[in-house]
Motif scaffolding. Sequence first.
Motif, PDB file in Angstrom:
ATOM      1  N   ALA A 104      10.438  -8.910 -13.190  1.00 55.31           N
ATOM      2  CA  ALA A 104      10.552  -7.651 -13.943  1.00 55.31           C
ATOM      3  C   ALA A 104      10.250  -7.886 -15.423  1.00 55.31           C
ATOM      4  O   ALA A 104       9.580  -7.064 -16.069  1.00 55.31           O
ATOM      5  CB  ALA A 104      11.947  -7.060 -13.770  1.00 55.31           C
ATOM      6  N   GLN A 105      10.717  -9.007 -15.956  1.00 52.79           N
ATOM      7  CA  GLN A 105      10.452  -9.312 -17.376  1.00 52.79           C
ATOM      8  C   GLN A 105       8.967  -9.588 -17.603  1.00 52.79           C
ATOM      9  O   GLN A 105       8.378  -9.116 -18.579  1.00 52.79           O
ATOM     10  CB  GLN A 105      11.293 -10.510 -17.813  1.00 52.79           C
ATOM     11  N   ILE A 133       3.582  -1.942  -8.644  1.00 53.92           N
ATOM     12  CA  ILE A 133       3.123  -1.813  -7.249  1.00 53.92           C
ATOM     13  C   ILE A 133       2.191  -2.979  -6.907  1.00 53.92           C
ATOM     14  O   ILE A 133       2.328  -3.616  -5.861  1.00 53.92           O
ATOM     15  CB  ILE A 133       2.421  -0.449  -7.011  1.00 53.92           C
ATOM     16  N   ASN A 134       1.248  -3.257  -7.822  1.00 52.86           N
ATOM     17  CA  ASN A 134       0.322  -4.376  -7.569  1.00 52.86           C
ATOM     18  C   ASN A 134       1.080  -5.695  -7.426  1.00 52.86           C
ATOM     19  O   ASN A 134       0.791  -6.498  -6.539  1.00 52.86           O
ATOM     20  CB  ASN A 134      -0.692  -4.507  -8.719  1.00 52.86           C
ATOM     21  N   HIS A 135       2.050  -5.884  -8.316  1.00 51.81           N
ATOM     22  CA  HIS A 135       2.835  -7.113  -8.280  1.00 51.81           C
ATOM     23  C   HIS A 135       3.629  -7.203  -6.967  1.00 51.81           C
ATOM     24  O   HIS A 135       3.673  -8.254  -6.324  1.00 51.81           O
ATOM     25  CB  HIS A 135       3.781  -7.154  -9.478  1.00 51.81           C
ATOM     26  N   ALA A 136       4.225  -6.069  -6.582  1.00 51.49           N
ATOM     27  CA  ALA A 136       5.025  -6.053  -5.354  1.00 51.49           C
ATOM     28  C   ALA A 136       4.158  -6.344  -4.131  1.00 51.49           C
ATOM     29  O   ALA A 136       4.549  -7.113  -3.243  1.00 51.49           O
ATOM     30  CB  ALA A 136       5.714  -4.701  -5.203  1.00 51.49           C
ATOM     31  N   LYS A 137       2.965  -5.748  -4.104  1.00 52.36           N
ATOM     32  CA  LYS A 137       2.074  -5.972  -2.958  1.00 52.36           C
ATOM     33  C   LYS A 137       1.647  -7.437  -2.891  1.00 52.36           C
ATOM     34  O   LYS A 137       1.573  -8.024  -1.816  1.00 52.36           O
ATOM     35  CB  LYS A 137       0.846  -5.056  -3.051  1.00 52.36           C
ATOM     36  N   PRO A 190       5.671  -0.374  -1.241  1.00 52.05           N
ATOM     37  CA  PRO A 190       5.720  -0.180  -2.693  1.00 52.05           C
ATOM     38  C   PRO A 190       5.419   1.256  -3.146  1.00 52.05           C
ATOM     39  O   PRO A 190       5.979   1.716  -4.153  1.00 52.05           O
ATOM     40  CB  PRO A 190       4.654  -1.152  -3.212  1.00 52.05           C
ATOM     41  N   ASP A 191       4.559   1.963  -2.424  1.00 49.40           N
ATOM     42  CA  ASP A 191       4.241   3.343  -2.828  1.00 49.40           C
ATOM     43  C   ASP A 191       5.448   4.268  -2.637  1.00 49.40           C
ATOM     44  O   ASP A 191       5.752   5.099  -3.499  1.00 49.40           O
ATOM     45  CB  ASP A 191       3.048   3.874  -2.015  1.00 49.40           C
ATOM     46  N   GLN A 192       6.132   4.126  -1.500  1.00 53.74           N
ATOM     47  CA  GLN A 192       7.348   4.932  -1.266  1.00 53.74           C
ATOM     48  C   GLN A 192       8.434   4.533  -2.272  1.00 53.74           C
ATOM     49  O   GLN A 192       9.132   5.396  -2.822  1.00 53.74           O
ATOM     50  CB  GLN A 192       7.883   4.691   0.151  1.00 53.74           C
ATOM     51  N   ARG A 193       8.533   3.237  -2.505  1.00 54.41           N
ATOM     52  CA  ARG A 193       9.569   2.742  -3.422  1.00 54.41           C
ATOM     53  C   ARG A 193       9.362   3.310  -4.826  1.00 54.41           C
ATOM     54  O   ARG A 193      10.312   3.711  -5.496  1.00 54.41           O
ATOM     55  CB  ARG A 193       9.506   1.212  -3.459  1.00 54.41           C
ATOM     56  N   ALA A 194       8.089   3.350  -5.256  1.00 57.65           N
ATOM     57  CA  ALA A 194       7.804   3.879  -6.604  1.00 57.65           C
ATOM     58  C   ALA A 194       8.272   5.323  -6.712  1.00 57.65           C
ATOM     59  O   ALA A 194       8.887   5.722  -7.719  1.00 57.65           O
ATOM     60  CB  ALA A 194       6.311   3.773  -6.889  1.00 57.65           C
TER      61      ALA A 194
END
Lengths: 186, 171
Positions: free
Chosen positions: A45-46, A82-86, A133-137
């Motif tokens: 996150a940082q 989202i990119n990072h999560a994917k 990630p899309d739903q999470r966002a």
Amino acid sequence: MREISEPTVRDAAQGSVEAFEAIYRAYGPYVYNVVYRMLHHADDAQDVTQEVFVTVYRKLKTFEFRSSLKTWLYRIATNLAINHAKKREREQHRTVALDEKMASVLATDPAQGAVERHLQREQVSVLLKALNPDQRACLVLRDFEGLTYEEIAAALDINLNTVRSRLKRGREKLLALSKERIQHEM
Amino acid sequence: MKCREVREVILTDYVDARLSEDAQKSLERHLAECVGCREFEAQARRVLVAPFRQADRLYPPEAVWDKIHARIVEEEKSRPSSRLAGFWAGLTDRWAFPKPALAAAALVGILAVALTVTLLRQPAQGPDGARLDLEAEAAYVAALLEGAGAAAISDSGENGGFGTAIEEYFL
């Protein structure tokens, strides 16, 4: 959220570090919150928050005040998160770690008082990771940040029906996981 | 309303307080009559609303700003700082042509210059015509020289030094 004036944004776009710091102080916690809820990992996150603001600094010249600065920041933050999560989810060892954490959450006894609330918050964060990630966002912007459907649509550059459908599917999944937890306890 | 529709609405517009007054009343009437949907609604509130409302706002550690600050200061240092560079940057900002268009325009310009130079250097007629022109020019120059010689001679002659045929004609 402290609003940032247009002259401050223009000064920052011209390279004023002081003006840019004012933008960071006003919006940094919101960006960090979204990114942290998306990734559920403090170091990531940082790093992503840092990337968000360096990207904002580089692109500020192209900001044309057609949307609010807040919406623009949310867009950059959610895109990078989202990119990072994917990317992270493609890494097998993280998936295993999540499964283990999920199992521990599902096994948690919902105690009373502050401990319960803490656990509940922790569970929410971990359960959110079960969503794509899309739903999470969408859920993070709606439920943690309190954005309206219209603001979410603008931030994620999607239409209102997609916002509604991602929220619905995400929440269905959260309910299903919650039921699974109850059955696990019985 | 059917139970499936009611539950979809509960998961979106109802939980997010986006229902119109009429739709809200209609949903509440259904909940009053349907035990399954009432339980579903209670669970949605417990799982989807309460935990999020209790969530704390998180703040990034100060080290995040320190790193951002270091990176943007570094980027500022590497930016072009001379006046010329600034002027050029201003121009390119103002007239930001797409690169393919700029390349095409440059190519057309180069072709136009090359064509003009080629045409100017090429003789108006073929090689024979050119030779004829040269011969004619040589004969004309010789005639002029001849005339000049005659004029030089006639400077002391009858017409008071106006030796050329044209001058003689007008005078």
